[in-house]
Design a protein around this motif. Structure first.
Motif, PDB file in Angstrom:
ATOM      1  N   ALA A  98      13.782 -37.493 -25.825  1.00 34.85           N
ATOM      2  CA  ALA A  98      12.671 -36.594 -26.944  1.00 34.85           C
ATOM      3  C   ALA A  98      13.457 -36.692 -28.141  1.00 34.85           C
ATOM      4  CB  ALA A  98      12.603 -35.154 -26.411  1.00 34.85           C
ATOM      5  N   GLY A  99      14.165 -37.662 -28.701  1.00 40.17           N
ATOM      6  CA  GLY A  99      14.583 -37.997 -29.828  1.00 40.17           C
ATOM      7  C   GLY A  99      15.670 -36.955 -30.311  1.00 40.17           C
ATOM      8  N   VAL A 100      16.024 -36.111 -29.523  1.00 42.44           N
ATOM      9  CA  VAL A 100      16.972 -34.918 -29.955  1.00 42.44           C
ATOM     10  C   VAL A 100      18.228 -34.984 -28.911  1.00 42.44           C
ATOM     11  CG1 VAL A 100      15.186 -33.876 -31.387  1.00 42.44           C
ATOM     12  CG2 VAL A 100      15.575 -33.221 -29.138  1.00 42.44           C
ATOM     13  N   LEU A 101      18.096 -35.028 -27.776  1.00 45.75           N
ATOM     14  CA  LEU A 101      18.995 -34.577 -26.850  1.00 45.75           C
ATOM     15  C   LEU A 101      19.699 -36.036 -26.421  1.00 45.75           C
ATOM     16  CD1 LEU A 101      17.216 -32.347 -24.270  1.00 45.75           C
ATOM     17  CD2 LEU A 101      18.723 -31.866 -26.183  1.00 45.75           C
ATOM     18  N   ALA A 102      21.092 -35.999 -26.262  1.00 39.73           N
ATOM     19  CA  ALA A 102      22.011 -36.869 -25.739  1.00 39.73           C
ATOM     20  C   ALA A 102      21.505 -37.090 -24.253  1.00 39.73           C
ATOM     21  CB  ALA A 102      23.397 -36.862 -25.934  1.00 39.73           C
ATOM     22  N   MET A 108      18.785 -33.755 -19.506  1.00 37.59           N
ATOM     23  CA  MET A 108      17.452 -34.163 -18.795  1.00 37.59           C
ATOM     24  C   MET A 108      17.263 -33.129 -17.856  1.00 37.59           C
ATOM     25  SD  MET A 108      15.446 -36.519 -17.868  1.00 37.59           S
ATOM     26  CE  MET A 108      16.206 -38.249 -18.342  1.00 37.59           C
ATOM     27  N   ILE A 109      17.996 -32.274 -17.227  1.00 34.41           N
ATOM     28  CA  ILE A 109      17.524 -31.354 -16.427  1.00 34.41           C
ATOM     29  C   ILE A 109      16.870 -29.971 -17.246  1.00 34.41           C
ATOM     30  CG2 ILE A 109      18.441 -29.571 -14.784  1.00 34.41           C
ATOM     31  CD1 ILE A 109      20.310 -31.783 -13.707  1.00 34.41           C
ATOM     32  N   HIS A 117      11.105 -24.925 -25.027  1.00 27.40           N
ATOM     33  CA  HIS A 117      12.388 -24.397 -25.462  1.00 27.40           C
ATOM     34  C   HIS A 117      13.205 -25.245 -26.484  1.00 27.40           C
ATOM     35  CE1 HIS A 117      15.673 -21.144 -25.602  1.00 27.40           C
ATOM     36  NE2 HIS A 117      16.359 -22.124 -25.085  1.00 27.40           N
ATOM     37  N   VAL A 118      13.300 -26.536 -25.881  1.00 27.91           N
ATOM     38  CA  VAL A 118      14.303 -27.486 -26.426  1.00 27.91           C
ATOM     39  C   VAL A 118      13.711 -28.085 -27.851  1.00 27.91           C
ATOM     40  CG1 VAL A 118      15.211 -29.743 -26.508  1.00 27.91           C
ATOM     41  CG2 VAL A 118      15.095 -28.254 -24.212  1.00 27.91           C
ATOM     42  N   VAL A 119      12.505 -28.147 -27.677  1.00 29.77           N
ATOM     43  CA  VAL A 119      11.717 -28.813 -28.909  1.00 29.77           C
ATOM     44  C   VAL A 119      10.272 -27.975 -29.084  1.00 29.77           C
ATOM     45  CG1 VAL A 119      10.799 -30.408 -30.439  1.00 29.77           C
ATOM     46  CG2 VAL A 119      12.677 -31.062 -29.086  1.00 29.77           C
ATOM     47  N   PRO A 120      10.381 -26.747 -29.633  1.00 32.50           N
ATOM     48  CA  PRO A 120       9.165 -26.128 -29.872  1.00 32.50           C
ATOM     49  C   PRO A 120       7.882 -26.950 -30.291  1.00 32.50           C
ATOM     50  CG  PRO A 120      10.903 -24.628 -30.378  1.00 32.50           C
ATOM     51  CD  PRO A 120      11.340 -26.031 -30.280  1.00 32.50           C
ATOM     52  N   GLY A 121       6.798 -26.758 -29.678  1.00 27.23           N
ATOM     53  CA  GLY A 121       5.711 -27.406 -30.283  1.00 27.23           C
ATOM     54  C   GLY A 121       5.398 -28.894 -30.033  1.00 27.23           C
TER      55      GLY A 121
END
Length: 146
Positions: A98-102, A108-109, A117-121
């Protein structure tokens, strides 16, 4: 077929022998490539399952149940032809999710369980994916190296 038989019959036996060896060599090459491909796929599956604690086969089934293919193109999932989200071919070797998490199993999980929750919206809805299903889906996704 009859023409081929008469052509072979007209050839000297030494040329037929060379052609037979050439055909056998070709078949041996095809068999070797097939074995290497299957070994590589099995090794990728085993590695992905160890990393995630999931089952790649169960992940394929979970991808179908959660209808991930409505938005994503996913190799190995016949119904996964969506064009809303990114195609997931090669997801196992991408640097980020998603362009934000390693791109690692824990992230991934995490992403699969609660993308909002990780990237709102963002465009991926929370699907209520269980921890078990997220591990299984991640295991399958980590087999997608190409």
């Amino acid at each position: 077929m009859h023409r081929l038989k008469s052509l072979l019959a007209a050839m000297p036996s030494s040329l037929r022998f060379v052609l037979a060896l050439l055909a056998l060599s070709f078949l041996a090459g095809v068999a070797s490539v097939t074995v290497l491909y299957r070994q590589d796929a099995a090794q990728a599956r085993t590695s992905a399952e160890v990393m995630t604690g999931g089952s790649a086969k169960a992940g394929q089934e979970a991808i179908g149940r959660y209808n991930c293919g409505a938005c994503h193109q996913i190799p190995g999932i016949a119904s996964a032809v969506g064009r809303v989200g990114p195609p997931l071919n090669g997801i196992a070797v991408r640097a980020e999710i998603a362009g934000v998490l390693a791109n690692d199993p824990a992230n991934m999980i995490r992403w699969l369980r609660a993308p909002q929750h990780v990237v709102p919206g963002n465009g991926m809805p929370d699907q209520g994916v269980s921890d078990r299903d997220a591990r299984d889906i991640a295991a399958y996704l980590y087999t997608l190296k190409k």
